[in-house]
Design an enzyme around this catalytic site. Structure first.
Site, PDB file in Angstrom:
ATOM      1  N   HIS A 126      56.307  49.850  38.634  1.00 11.74           N
ATOM      2  CA  HIS A 126      55.393  50.057  37.499  1.00 11.74           C
ATOM      3  C   HIS A 126      55.639  49.140  36.303  1.00 11.74           C
ATOM      4  O   HIS A 126      54.853  49.124  35.377  1.00 11.74           O
ATOM      5  CB  HIS A 126      55.452  51.510  37.012  1.00 11.74           C
ATOM      6  CG  HIS A 126      56.669  51.802  36.179  1.00 11.74           C
ATOM      7  ND1 HIS A 126      57.915  51.893  36.721  1.00 11.74           N
ATOM      8  CD2 HIS A 126      56.823  51.986  34.842  1.00 11.74           C
ATOM      9  CE1 HIS A 126      58.793  52.150  35.764  1.00 11.74           C
ATOM     10  NE2 HIS A 126      58.160  52.197  34.620  1.00 11.74           N
TER      11      HIS A 126
HETATM   12  N1  UDP Z   1      59.564  59.861  38.772  1.00 10.20           N
HETATM   13  C1  UDP Z   1      58.925  61.030  39.146  1.00 10.20           C
HETATM   14  N2  UDP Z   1      57.824  60.925  39.969  1.00 10.20           N
HETATM   15  C2  UDP Z   1      57.348  59.734  40.441  1.00 10.20           C
HETATM   16  C3  UDP Z   1      58.033  58.548  40.039  1.00 10.20           C
HETATM   17  C4  UDP Z   1      59.122  58.648  39.189  1.00 10.20           C
HETATM   18  O1  UDP Z   1      59.321  62.126  38.766  1.00 10.20           O
HETATM   19  O2  UDP Z   1      56.365  59.714  41.166  1.00 10.20           O
HETATM   20  C5  UDP Z   1      60.738  59.981  37.880  1.00 10.20           C
HETATM   21  C6  UDP Z   1      61.947  59.206  38.352  1.00 10.20           C
HETATM   22  O3  UDP Z   1      62.697  59.949  39.285  1.00 10.20           O
HETATM   23  C7  UDP Z   1      62.697  59.002  37.049  1.00 10.20           C
HETATM   24  C8  UDP Z   1      61.583  58.837  36.037  1.00 10.20           C
HETATM   25  O4  UDP Z   1      60.412  59.371  36.648  1.00 10.20           O
HETATM   26  O5  UDP Z   1      63.443  60.135  36.685  1.00 10.20           O
HETATM   27  C9  UDP Z   1      61.469  57.384  35.762  1.00 10.20           C
HETATM   28  O6  UDP Z   1      60.331  57.126  35.119  1.00 10.20           O
HETATM   29  P1  UDP Z   1      59.697  55.681  35.106  1.00 10.20           P
HETATM   30  O7  UDP Z   1      60.112  54.949  36.311  1.00 10.20           O
HETATM   31  O8  UDP Z   1      58.241  55.884  34.837  1.00 10.20           O
HETATM   32  O9  UDP Z   1      60.302  55.039  33.806  1.00 10.20           O
HETATM   33  P2  UDP Z   1      61.594  54.205  33.485  1.00 10.20           P
HETATM   34  O10 UDP Z   1      62.779  55.001  33.912  1.00 10.20           O
HETATM   35  O11 UDP Z   1      61.482  52.895  34.176  1.00 10.20           O
HETATM   36  O12 UDP Z   1      61.548  54.050  32.001  1.00 10.20           O
END
Ligand code: UDP
Length: 361
Positions: free
Chosen positions: A209
């Site tokens: 993403h």
């Molecule tokens: N996550 C979730 N469902 C999904 C994809 C990701 O619950 O379909 C969770 C993932 O396990 C993690 C969090 O969302 O805890 C991460 O969010 P994201 O990847 O959007 O953001 P980042 O961590 O890169 O800021």
């Protein structure tokens, strides 16, 4: 003590959820602490927001601003205006912000102009890539925060190297550990297999993403092509972020071997992480969750804020290079000694709330 918590994006619900649980626990034990939750609406649909509040026992927001689906400037500007109104009305002792999204920055700007103290959870993280919107958000937020909760020693070192003592002499920098480990440990027992998804015994869990991948057709084509090749021999489960989904739908990339699904709730996600063989991701949070659940991780980025995972051989950086992704998938050797304590062992939320109340020694 009154705290206004600003959240708005999926990872923030997960992080703030752990701290909220600890605030409630301390309040139940008689501590003078009370939280008002603001949901900016940055992520607003059922799969990216509602499900987290419903299944994760996170207190419902007191304010919902409904500001999502806009450009960075419009989103951040509108959030600052609305958060300012709330802060003027609520007069909190602290504003708590999490991570590195536009909601984080908007909360920090609104509070700083009103001279309300800011506590930043996940302070000090750096990718050293200023093209990432997240990097801009975190640096600016750290600059105006009074309490900087660092999840890792590397984050603490980054702030020291930037001269935090010079630019914010009164700031308190605390090595709190990572609140995501608290959440992973709490929700592991509650994990549920995603309903309606046919999943093999062995599979790769993947998410994509980050703007640097989704907004660059060459990078995205390379990643999707590598995954589609790997999926010929092992199932690749891809819960797809809405941004990536709409870009893939508008393209002609071959995704025929991939198991693509809508974003899943956190309890389903924890089940997937716990049962997969390997994680491939450009997510920050998922890189650490791979470690918490003792899974190797190939990161689809050129750099990472979670450098201790790479330094210790748990995580390999593949960027968006198709040959490298495939080479690492088939040939990389990963560290399997997951006993190393890198993130505080699940005590970060307690440290953070104790520090707010009295000091975390
Ligand atoms: N996550 C979730 N469902 C999904 C994809 C990701 O619950 O379909 C969770 C993932 O396990 C993690 C969090 O969302 O805890 C991460 O969010 P994201 O990847 O959007 O953001 P980042 O961590 O890169 O800021």
């Amino acid at each position: 003590m009154k705290i206004v918590t600003i959240s708005g994006a999926r990872p923030q619900f997960i992080k703030a959820g752990s701290v909220s649980r600890e605030i409630l626990r301390q309040a139940d034990s008689g501590a003078d602490i009370h939280q008002v939750i603001v949901h900016t609406g940055q992520h607003y649909d059922e799969n990216m927001s509602d499900v987290f509040f419903e299944e994760m026992q996170i207190p419902k927001p007191d304010y919902f601003l409904g500001i999502g689906g806009k450009t960075h400037g419009a989103m951040t500007g509108q959030m600052i205006e609305k958060i300012e109104e709330i802060l003027v009305q609520e007069k909190p002792n602290w504003v708590m912000v999490y991570g590195d999204t536009n909601s984080t920055l908007a909360g920090a700007i609104a509070a700083s102009k009103l001279h309300i103290k800011i506590a930043h959870v996940e302070a000090g993280l750096r990718s050293f890539n200023m093209r990432m919107p997240e990097e801009v958000n975190r640096i600016l937020t750290d600059r105006v925060s009074s309490l900087l909760f660092c999840p890792t020693q590397a984050a603490l070192d980054n702030l020291a190297n930037e001269g935090v003592e010079a630019w914010s002499p009164d700031a308190n920098v605390v090595l709190s550990g990572d609140v995501m480990q608290d959440g992973a440990m709490f929700y592991r027992e509650l994990a549920q297999k995603p309903p309606g998804l046919v999943i093999s015994e062995d599979f790769v869990l993947c998410t994509i993403h980050r703007a640097e991948n989704t907004d660059d057709p060459v990078r995205l084509a390379n990643i999707v092509s590598a995954l589609n090749d790997i999926a010929k021999e092992k199932q690749v489960v891809l819960p797809l972020h809405p941004r990536t989904k709409s870009i893939l739908q508008a393209s002609d990339y071959d995704t025929s071997n991939l198991t693509i699904t809508d974003p899943v709730g956190y309890l389903n996600m924890v089940w997937l992480i716990d049962h997969c063989d390997l994680v491939m991701t450009d997510s920050g949070g998922l890189q650490k969750e791979a470690f918490f659940f003792e899974k190797p991780c190939i990161t689809l980025r050129d750099e990472t804020e979670w450098i201790e995972l790479v330094d210790n051989g748990f995580n390999k950086l593949a960027g968006a290079d198709k040959a490298k992704i495939i080479e690492l998938y088939y040939g990389a050797e990963f560290n399997t000694d997951f006993t190393l304590s890198l993130y505080g062992g699940g005590l970060a939320s307690e440290c953070i709330v104790m520090e707010l109340l009295s000091g975390c020694e």
